[in-house]
Design a protein around this motif. Structure first.
Motif, PDB file in Angstrom:
ATOM      1  N   ALA A  69      -6.786   1.350   0.548  1.00 49.93           N
ATOM      2  CA  ALA A  69      -6.161   1.590  -1.230  1.00 49.93           C
ATOM      3  C   ALA A  69      -7.353   2.569  -1.903  1.00 49.93           C
ATOM      4  O   ALA A  69      -6.909   2.680  -2.703  1.00 49.93           O
ATOM      5  N   TRP A  70      -8.314   2.885  -1.040  1.00 50.78           N
ATOM      6  CA  TRP A  70      -9.514   3.820  -1.426  1.00 50.78           C
ATOM      7  C   TRP A  70      -8.809   5.308  -1.643  1.00 50.78           C
ATOM      8  O   TRP A  70      -8.527   5.668  -2.651  1.00 50.78           O
ATOM      9  N   VAL A  71      -7.684   5.667  -0.344  1.00 48.62           N
ATOM     10  CA  VAL A  71      -7.278   7.188  -0.857  1.00 48.62           C
ATOM     11  C   VAL A  71      -6.715   6.528  -1.630  1.00 48.62           C
ATOM     12  O   VAL A  71      -6.221   8.112  -2.751  1.00 48.62           O
ATOM     13  N   ASN A  72      -5.392   5.520  -1.995  1.00 52.80           N
ATOM     14  CA  ASN A  72      -4.798   5.271  -2.810  1.00 52.80           C
ATOM     15  C   ASN A  72      -5.491   6.180  -4.771  1.00 52.80           C
ATOM     16  O   ASN A  72      -5.094   6.764  -5.710  1.00 52.80           O
ATOM     17  N   ALA A  73      -6.467   5.096  -4.930  1.00 55.63           N
ATOM     18  CA  ALA A  73      -7.318   4.886  -5.634  1.00 55.63           C
ATOM     19  C   ALA A  73      -8.018   6.672  -6.262  1.00 55.63           C
ATOM     20  O   ALA A  73      -7.765   6.990  -7.053  1.00 55.63           O
ATOM     21  N   GLU A  74      -8.139   7.149  -5.322  1.00 54.28           N
ATOM     22  CA  GLU A  74      -9.285   8.702  -5.018  1.00 54.28           C
ATOM     23  C   GLU A  74      -8.211   9.353  -5.290  1.00 54.28           C
ATOM     24  O   GLU A  74      -8.405  10.467  -6.652  1.00 54.28           O
ATOM     25  N   LEU A  75      -6.892   9.666  -4.957  1.00 58.52           N
ATOM     26  CA  LEU A  75      -5.591  10.154  -5.386  1.00 58.52           C
ATOM     27  C   LEU A  75      -5.259  10.201  -6.450  1.00 58.52           C
ATOM     28  O   LEU A  75      -4.818  10.973  -7.201  1.00 58.52           O
ATOM     29  N   MET A  76      -5.400   8.846  -7.099  1.00 57.77           N
ATOM     30  CA  MET A  76      -4.580   8.759  -8.292  1.00 57.77           C
ATOM     31  C   MET A  76      -5.844   9.036  -9.416  1.00 57.77           C
ATOM     32  O   MET A  76      -5.386   9.831 -10.656  1.00 57.77           O
ATOM     33  N   LYS A  77      -6.938   9.036  -9.218  1.00 58.30           N
ATOM     34  CA  LYS A  77      -8.778   9.844 -10.732  1.00 58.30           C
ATOM     35  C   LYS A  77      -7.803  11.533 -10.056  1.00 58.30           C
ATOM     36  O   LYS A  77      -7.949  12.063 -11.177  1.00 58.30           O
ATOM     37  N   LEU A 129       1.398  -1.484  -0.165  1.00 56.77           N
ATOM     38  CA  LEU A 129      -0.202   0.003   0.291  1.00 56.77           C
ATOM     39  C   LEU A 129       0.310   1.072   0.280  1.00 56.77           C
ATOM     40  O   LEU A 129       0.867   2.335  -0.296  1.00 56.77           O
ATOM     41  N   ARG A 130       1.895   1.651   0.726  1.00 61.80           N
ATOM     42  CA  ARG A 130       3.306   2.306   0.838  1.00 61.80           C
ATOM     43  C   ARG A 130       3.593   2.338  -0.675  1.00 61.80           C
ATOM     44  O   ARG A 130       3.544   3.949  -1.344  1.00 61.80           O
ATOM     45  N   ARG A 131       4.107   1.420  -0.987  1.00 59.20           N
ATOM     46  CA  ARG A 131       4.558   2.164  -2.875  1.00 59.20           C
ATOM     47  C   ARG A 131       3.316   2.168  -3.750  1.00 59.20           C
ATOM     48  O   ARG A 131       3.782   2.772  -4.030  1.00 59.20           O
ATOM     49  N   GLN A 132       1.844   1.842  -3.812  1.00 59.17           N
ATOM     50  CA  GLN A 132       1.205   2.032  -4.076  1.00 59.17           C
ATOM     51  C   GLN A 132       1.044   3.992  -3.712  1.00 59.17           C
ATOM     52  O   GLN A 132       0.814   4.680  -4.700  1.00 59.17           O
ATOM     53  N   THR A 174       1.926   6.786  -6.082  1.00 60.00           N
ATOM     54  CA  THR A 174       0.489   7.839  -6.954  1.00 60.00           C
ATOM     55  C   THR A 174       1.147   9.456  -6.627  1.00 60.00           C
ATOM     56  O   THR A 174       1.082   9.727  -7.574  1.00 60.00           O
ATOM     57  N   TRP A 175       1.700   9.910  -6.147  1.00 56.98           N
ATOM     58  CA  TRP A 175       1.907  10.579  -5.598  1.00 56.98           C
ATOM     59  C   TRP A 175       2.980  11.104  -6.207  1.00 56.98           C
ATOM     60  O   TRP A 175       3.065  12.361  -6.762  1.00 56.98           O
ATOM     61  N   SER A 176       3.935  10.026  -7.130  1.00 63.28           N
ATOM     62  CA  SER A 176       5.047  11.090  -7.948  1.00 63.28           C
ATOM     63  C   SER A 176       4.180  11.097  -9.164  1.00 63.28           C
ATOM     64  O   SER A 176       5.098  12.282  -9.508  1.00 63.28           O
ATOM     65  N   LEU A 177       3.355  10.623  -9.435  1.00 57.19           N
ATOM     66  CA  LEU A 177       2.344  11.127  -9.755  1.00 57.19           C
ATOM     67  C   LEU A 177       1.962  12.494 -10.301  1.00 57.19           C
ATOM     68  O   LEU A 177       1.951  13.147 -11.234  1.00 57.19           O
ATOM     69  N   PHE A 178       1.133  13.060  -9.068  1.00 57.39           N
ATOM     70  CA  PHE A 178       0.595  14.266  -8.872  1.00 57.39           C
ATOM     71  C   PHE A 178       1.654  14.852  -8.846  1.00 57.39           C
ATOM     72  O   PHE A 178       1.622  15.624  -8.871  1.00 57.39           O
ATOM     73  N   GLU A 179       2.513  14.939  -7.735  1.00 60.02           N
ATOM     74  CA  GLU A 179       4.135  15.835  -7.855  1.00 60.02           C
ATOM     75  C   GLU A 179       5.028  16.358  -9.066  1.00 60.02           C
ATOM     76  O   GLU A 179       4.693  17.310  -8.864  1.00 60.02           O
ATOM     77  N   TYR A 180       4.109  15.417 -10.433  1.00 59.89           N
ATOM     78  CA  TYR A 180       5.216  15.301 -11.142  1.00 59.89           C
ATOM     79  C   TYR A 180       3.877  17.112 -11.894  1.00 59.89           C
ATOM     80  O   TYR A 180       4.443  17.989 -12.796  1.00 59.89           O
ATOM     81  N   HIS A 181       2.641  16.864 -11.599  1.00 61.10           N
ATOM     82  CA  HIS A 181       1.766  18.432 -12.321  1.00 61.10           C
ATOM     83  C   HIS A 181       1.521  19.139 -11.126  1.00 61.10           C
ATOM     84  O   HIS A 181       2.034  19.705 -11.288  1.00 61.10           O
ATOM     85  N   LEU A 182       1.392  18.817  -9.858  1.00 62.20           N
ATOM     86  CA  LEU A 182       1.775  20.433  -8.786  1.00 62.20           C
ATOM     87  C   LEU A 182       3.058  21.229  -9.214  1.00 62.20           C
ATOM     88  O   LEU A 182       2.400  21.704  -9.117  1.00 62.20           O
TER      89      LEU A 182
END
Length: 176
Positions: A153-161, A12-15, A19-27
């Motif tokens: 898992a929901w946090v990971n999915a919601e953040l990815m979306k 869950l942490r790796r996921q 997800t955060w690294s992909l978000f950080e790209y845009h942030l």
């Protein structure tokens, strides 16, 4: 990752980290002008109240058609669901949606989201398998028996979306 990580918490942490690294790209690339850009006439955004606070558009029943959210609305939305999830994870009384304020365009909102990430990492770093198996009340209906692992898992999915939505809006604005 803490040395006490188990295979499930590590997964869950790796996921989350991915997800955060992909978000950080845009942030890292967001400009203040990106936040309130409305790509179409039917948008949900945040608007200044007469008192100067930012108020997000909201409907208790999802409208049809669903409005396109602005980056401002999406960043408020992340701040709202993540703040409330953190409240639950810490055993605090969860705040109401209307208690979560959007901070404004630019760095202040990006840093708010990064702060929520740091708070979430503290929660993740303290989890054990027993903690993952504990019943979670949020964001699930009262009559379900989901666990903290489901919530993670929901946090990971919601953040990815939400990250994908923000990224797409940022790229559309840049291309226009």
């Amino acid at each position: 990752m803490p040395s006490s990580a188990t295979p499930r918490t590590e997964l869950l942490r790796r996921q989350f980290d991915l997800t955060w690294s992909l978000f950080e790209y845009h942030l890292e690339r967001l400009e203040p002008e990106d936040f309130l850009w409305e790509p179409v006439p039917l948008c949900w955004t945040v608007r200044r109240s007469p008192g100067g606070a930012w108020i997000p558009d909201w409907a208790d029943t999802e409208p049809d058609p669903v409005p396109v959210p602005t980056i401002a609305w999406l960043t408020w939305h992340i701040g709202w669901w993540w703040s409330v999830t953190l409240d639950h994870a810490r055993g605090r009384t969860p705040r109401e949606r209307t208690d979560i304020a959007w901070l404004g365009e630019g760095r202040v909102t990006v840093e708010w989201l990064r702060g929520l990430r740091r708070d979430w990492l503290a929660v993740l770093d303290g989890l054990t398998d027993a903690g993952l198996d504990a019943t979670a009340a949020f964001p699930w209906p009262d009559d379900t028996a989901f666990t903290q692992a489901h919530t993670l898992a929901w946090v990971n999915a919601e953040l990815m979306k939400n990250a994908a939505e923000i990224g797409q809006l940022r790229m559309l604005r840049a291309a226009s």
